[in-house]
Motif scaffolding. Sequence first.
Motif, PDB file in Angstrom:
ATOM      1  N   LYS A 185     -17.909   3.660 -49.766  1.00 32.00           N
ATOM      2  CA  LYS A 185     -18.729   4.777 -50.234  1.00 32.00           C
ATOM      3  C   LYS A 185     -18.963   5.849 -49.170  1.00 32.00           C
ATOM      4  O   LYS A 185     -19.603   6.869 -49.459  1.00 32.00           O
ATOM      5  N   GLN A 186     -18.477   5.645 -47.964  1.00 30.14           N
ATOM      6  CA  GLN A 186     -18.695   6.632 -46.903  1.00 30.14           C
ATOM      7  C   GLN A 186     -18.055   7.963 -47.278  1.00 30.14           C
ATOM      8  O   GLN A 186     -16.934   8.007 -47.810  1.00 30.14           O
ATOM      9  N   ASP A 187     -18.770   9.069 -46.994  1.00 24.07           N
ATOM     10  CA  ASP A 187     -18.243  10.381 -47.389  1.00 24.07           C
ATOM     11  C   ASP A 187     -17.081  10.833 -46.507  1.00 24.07           C
ATOM     12  O   ASP A 187     -16.350  11.755 -46.865  1.00 24.07           O
ATOM     13  N   VAL A 188     -16.896  10.183 -45.360  1.00 22.58           N
ATOM     14  CA  VAL A 188     -15.680  10.345 -44.561  1.00 22.58           C
ATOM     15  C   VAL A 188     -14.977   8.996 -44.581  1.00 22.58           C
ATOM     16  O   VAL A 188     -15.440   8.040 -43.964  1.00 22.58           O
ATOM     17  N   PRO A 189     -13.882   8.863 -45.297  1.00 25.50           N
ATOM     18  CA  PRO A 189     -13.254   7.555 -45.435  1.00 25.50           C
ATOM     19  C   PRO A 189     -12.615   7.084 -44.141  1.00 25.50           C
ATOM     20  O   PRO A 189     -12.132   7.888 -43.337  1.00 25.50           O
ATOM     21  N   ALA A 190     -12.634   5.768 -43.938  1.00 27.44           N
ATOM     22  CA  ALA A 190     -11.938   5.181 -42.801  1.00 27.44           C
ATOM     23  C   ALA A 190     -10.438   5.267 -43.029  1.00 27.44           C
ATOM     24  O   ALA A 190      -9.955   5.125 -44.152  1.00 27.44           O
ATOM     25  N   ALA A 191      -9.701   5.515 -41.956  1.00 25.83           N
ATOM     26  CA  ALA A 191      -8.242   5.549 -42.059  1.00 25.83           C
ATOM     27  C   ALA A 191      -7.688   4.168 -42.366  1.00 25.83           C
ATOM     28  O   ALA A 191      -6.684   4.032 -43.066  1.00 25.83           O
ATOM     29  N   ARG A 192      -8.353   3.139 -41.868  1.00 28.49           N
ATOM     30  CA  ARG A 192      -7.911   1.770 -42.083  1.00 28.49           C
ATOM     31  C   ARG A 192      -9.091   0.825 -41.919  1.00 28.49           C
ATOM     32  O   ARG A 192      -9.949   1.038 -41.059  1.00 28.49           O
ATOM     33  N   VAL A 193      -9.159  -0.200 -42.758  1.00 33.55           N
ATOM     34  CA  VAL A 193     -10.171  -1.241 -42.652  1.00 33.55           C
ATOM     35  C   VAL A 193      -9.443  -2.564 -42.477  1.00 33.55           C
ATOM     36  O   VAL A 193      -8.579  -2.917 -43.281  1.00 33.55           O
ATOM     37  N   VAL A 194      -9.800  -3.289 -41.417  1.00 38.13           N
ATOM     38  CA  VAL A 194      -9.165  -4.581 -41.141  1.00 38.13           C
ATOM     39  C   VAL A 194     -10.211  -5.674 -41.292  1.00 38.13           C
ATOM     40  O   VAL A 194     -11.268  -5.637 -40.648  1.00 38.13           O
ATOM     41  N   LEU A 195      -9.911  -6.630 -42.146  1.00 40.13           N
ATOM     42  CA  LEU A 195     -10.775  -7.777 -42.367  1.00 40.13           C
ATOM     43  C   LEU A 195     -10.104  -8.999 -41.764  1.00 40.13           C
ATOM     44  O   LEU A 195      -9.020  -9.392 -42.187  1.00 40.13           O
ATOM     45  N   VAL A 196     -10.744  -9.592 -40.772  1.00 41.86           N
ATOM     46  CA  VAL A 196     -10.194 -10.744 -40.066  1.00 41.86           C
ATOM     47  C   VAL A 196     -10.936 -11.992 -40.507  1.00 41.86           C
ATOM     48  O   VAL A 196     -12.171 -12.054 -40.426  1.00 41.86           O
ATOM     49  N   GLY A 197     -10.199 -12.981 -40.977  1.00 44.64           N
ATOM     50  CA  GLY A 197     -10.803 -14.237 -41.398  1.00 44.64           C
ATOM     51  C   GLY A 197     -10.658 -15.290 -40.324  1.00 44.64           C
ATOM     52  O   GLY A 197      -9.560 -15.768 -40.052  1.00 44.64           O
ATOM     53  N   ASN A 198     -11.776 -15.660 -39.690  1.00 45.11           N
ATOM     54  CA  ASN A 198     -11.757 -16.706 -38.682  1.00 45.11           C
ATOM     55  C   ASN A 198     -11.690 -18.065 -39.375  1.00 45.11           C
ATOM     56  O   ASN A 198     -12.680 -18.548 -39.919  1.00 45.11           O
ATOM     57  N   ALA A 199     -10.502 -18.653 -39.410  1.00 47.34           N
ATOM     58  CA  ALA A 199     -10.282 -19.951 -40.060  1.00 47.34           C
ATOM     59  C   ALA A 199     -10.660 -19.903 -41.538  1.00 47.34           C
ATOM     60  O   ALA A 199     -11.241 -20.843 -42.074  1.00 47.34           O
ATOM     61  N   THR A 200     -10.329 -18.797 -42.190  1.00 45.18           N
ATOM     62  CA  THR A 200     -10.601 -18.672 -43.622  1.00 45.18           C
ATOM     63  C   THR A 200      -9.477 -17.868 -44.272  1.00 45.18           C
ATOM     64  O   THR A 200      -8.950 -16.929 -43.657  1.00 45.18           O
ATOM     65  N   PRO A 201      -9.084 -18.211 -45.502  1.00 44.53           N
ATOM     66  CA  PRO A 201      -7.924 -17.557 -46.128  1.00 44.53           C
ATOM     67  C   PRO A 201      -8.202 -16.180 -46.730  1.00 44.53           C
ATOM     68  O   PRO A 201      -7.283 -15.504 -47.179  1.00 44.53           O
ATOM     69  N   LEU A 202      -9.474 -15.746 -46.786  1.00 52.01           N
ATOM     70  CA  LEU A 202      -9.830 -14.427 -47.304  1.00 52.01           C
ATOM     71  C   LEU A 202      -9.439 -14.259 -48.772  1.00 52.01           C
ATOM     72  O   LEU A 202      -8.927 -13.215 -49.181  1.00 52.01           O
ATOM     73  N   THR A 203      -9.667 -15.255 -49.559  1.00 55.06           N
ATOM     74  CA  THR A 203      -9.424 -15.144 -50.992  1.00 55.06           C
ATOM     75  C   THR A 203     -10.688 -14.662 -51.691  1.00 55.06           C
ATOM     76  O   THR A 203     -11.803 -14.826 -51.187  1.00 55.06           O
ATOM     77  N   GLY A 204     -10.503 -14.036 -52.843  1.00 56.82           N
ATOM     78  CA  GLY A 204     -11.640 -13.603 -53.647  1.00 56.82           C
ATOM     79  C   GLY A 204     -12.370 -12.385 -53.135  1.00 56.82           C
ATOM     80  O   GLY A 204     -13.540 -12.178 -53.447  1.00 56.82           O
ATOM     81  N   ILE A 205     -11.697 -11.550 -52.327  1.00 58.49           N
ATOM     82  CA  ILE A 205     -12.307 -10.316 -51.848  1.00 58.49           C
ATOM     83  C   ILE A 205     -12.306  -9.302 -52.980  1.00 58.49           C
ATOM     84  O   ILE A 205     -11.270  -9.048 -53.601  1.00 58.49           O
ATOM     85  N   ALA A 206     -13.468  -8.708 -53.251  1.00 59.97           N
ATOM     86  CA  ALA A 206     -13.620  -7.857 -54.435  1.00 59.97           C
ATOM     87  C   ALA A 206     -12.828  -6.559 -54.344  1.00 59.97           C
ATOM     88  O   ALA A 206     -12.223  -6.116 -55.300  1.00 59.97           O
ATOM     89  N   THR A 207     -12.824  -5.914 -53.186  1.00 62.16           N
ATOM     90  CA  THR A 207     -12.231  -4.584 -53.089  1.00 62.16           C
ATOM     91  C   THR A 207     -10.710  -4.637 -53.166  1.00 62.16           C
ATOM     92  O   THR A 207     -10.080  -5.567 -52.681  1.00 62.16           O
ATOM     93  N   GLY A 208     -10.132  -3.633 -53.814  1.00 62.41           N
ATOM     94  CA  GLY A 208      -8.685  -3.528 -53.890  1.00 62.41           C
ATOM     95  C   GLY A 208      -8.173  -2.300 -53.169  1.00 62.41           C
ATOM     96  O   GLY A 208      -7.107  -1.801 -53.495  1.00 62.41           O
ATOM     97  N   SER A 209      -8.936  -1.810 -52.203  1.00 61.87           N
ATOM     98  CA  SER A 209      -8.571  -0.586 -51.495  1.00 61.87           C
ATOM     99  C   SER A 209      -7.241  -0.737 -50.771  1.00 61.87           C
ATOM    100  O   SER A 209      -6.960  -1.758 -50.129  1.00 61.87           O
ATOM    101  N   ALA A 210      -6.408   0.302 -50.876  1.00 64.84           N
ATOM    102  CA  ALA A 210      -5.121   0.295 -50.178  1.00 64.84           C
ATOM    103  C   ALA A 210      -5.314   0.367 -48.678  1.00 64.84           C
ATOM    104  O   ALA A 210      -4.404   0.041 -47.912  1.00 64.84           O
ATOM    105  N   ARG A 211      -6.498   0.796 -48.224  1.00 62.49           N
ATOM    106  CA  ARG A 211      -6.748   0.908 -46.788  1.00 62.49           C
ATOM    107  C   ARG A 211      -7.166  -0.416 -46.166  1.00 62.49           C
ATOM    108  O   ARG A 211      -7.333  -0.510 -44.955  1.00 62.49           O
ATOM    109  N   LEU A 212      -7.392  -1.452 -46.985  1.00 61.25           N
ATOM    110  CA  LEU A 212      -7.857  -2.738 -46.476  1.00 61.25           C
ATOM    111  C   LEU A 212      -6.681  -3.637 -46.095  1.00 61.25           C
ATOM    112  O   LEU A 212      -5.797  -3.901 -46.906  1.00 61.25           O
ATOM    113  N   THR A 213      -6.693  -4.097 -44.854  1.00 62.60           N
ATOM    114  CA  THR A 213      -5.705  -5.051 -44.368  1.00 62.60           C
ATOM    115  C   THR A 213      -6.396  -6.377 -44.128  1.00 62.60           C
ATOM    116  O   THR A 213      -7.381  -6.445 -43.387  1.00 62.60           O
ATOM    117  N   ARG A 214      -5.902  -7.425 -44.743  1.00 66.90           N
ATOM    118  CA  ARG A 214      -6.466  -8.759 -44.576  1.00 66.90           C
ATOM    119  C   ARG A 214      -5.646  -9.544 -43.550  1.00 66.90           C
ATOM    120  O   ARG A 214      -4.430  -9.602 -43.653  1.00 66.90           O
TER     121      ARG A 214
END
Length: 302
Positions: free
Chosen positions: A29-58
Motif C-alpha cells: 500500500k505504500q504510495d512509493v512502491p518498492a522496486a523489489r521485496v525479498v521474503l526470506v524463510g529461516n527454515a520454513t518453506p514460505l507456503t501460503g503467502i497471501a500476496t501475489g505481487s510480481a515484486r515479491l521474491t521468496r
Amino acid sequence: MPLPRIGVVIVTMGTRPRELDALLASVEKQDVPAARVVLVGNATPLTGIATGSARLTRIPLKENLGCPGGRNVGIEALRDSGEGDGDGDGEVDVVVELDDDGLLIADDVFRKVRQLFAEDPRLGIIGFRVADEHGHTERRWVPRLHADDPMRSGPVTAFLGGGHALSMPMLREIGLWPAEFFFGHEESDLAWRALDAGWRIRYEPELVLQHPKTSPARHAVYYRFTARNRVWLARRRLPVPLIPVYLGVWIVLTMARTRSLAGLRAWWGGFIEGVRTPCGPRGPMSWRTVWRMTRLGRPPIL
C-alpha cells in the motif's frame, strides 16, 4: 539526480502467518512502491503467502541462519537482482528491513525514507520509531540514553532492528550483518562500523513500525546470546582500553537488572563462551569515533 530506489527485506520463521500477511499488505500500500521485496524463510518453506505481487521474491532456507544471516541472504538477493540488467531495473539504493510481526500504519513511509536519503548522501541508517497498537513507544525502543521524548528526531549512535533503512553504498563499504551473532547485538556491530566509516545514523519518529509489546527474553537463547555477542562486540570493535570498561559496566547492569537465576546462569555461560571462542575479524573503531559517539550522547561503554 534520481531519487533512490527502495528494496525491502523481511525475514520470517513462518510462525506468524497472519501478521506477515498484514505486513506484506502494508508494504504493497505504500504510495512509493518498492522496486523489489525479498521474503526470506529461516527454515520454513514460505507456503501460503497471501500476496501475489510480481515484486515479491521468496527465498526459503533449509536451515535457520538467525536474523542477521537471513537478512544477509535478502540483501544479497537485492544486490544480485541488479547485476547484468541493462536498464538497472533491479538495482536498489536503500534496503528497508522489517520484522515479520510489524506493520507499516502509514502509506508514505517509503516516500519519506527516499527523501531523507536523497537529502543526505552520507546518511547510512535510518531507525524507525517502534510503537505498540496504542501508539506507545517504550523507553527501550528509543535509541538514545535520554529516552523521555520518543518524538525527538536526530542523529544517534544506534537503531532498532525491527524497522530501519540501510544505504546500499554504505553496506558495500562496511560489509553486511555479522551472521555469526545469530541473535542479539548485530545492530550495534553494524552501527559502530557505519559510524567509524563516517556514515550518519538518524532516528526518525515519523517513520512508524507498529509492533506488539514483547520482551526479548521470550527467546530461549536470549540470555546466552546477549552475553556472548556483547563480549564478541567488544573484542571486535572497541579499542583495547575500553574492552574491560564496557564489559564491566554491563556485568554490573546485568546483575542489577536480572531477577531470574536461570537467566543469570545462561548469561554467564554466554559470557564465558564469548571470551573463549573466536569472535571474528577484529576491526576496532578509532578514538575519533569514540569521541564522536560521546558527543552524540552515547559513548561506546553503555
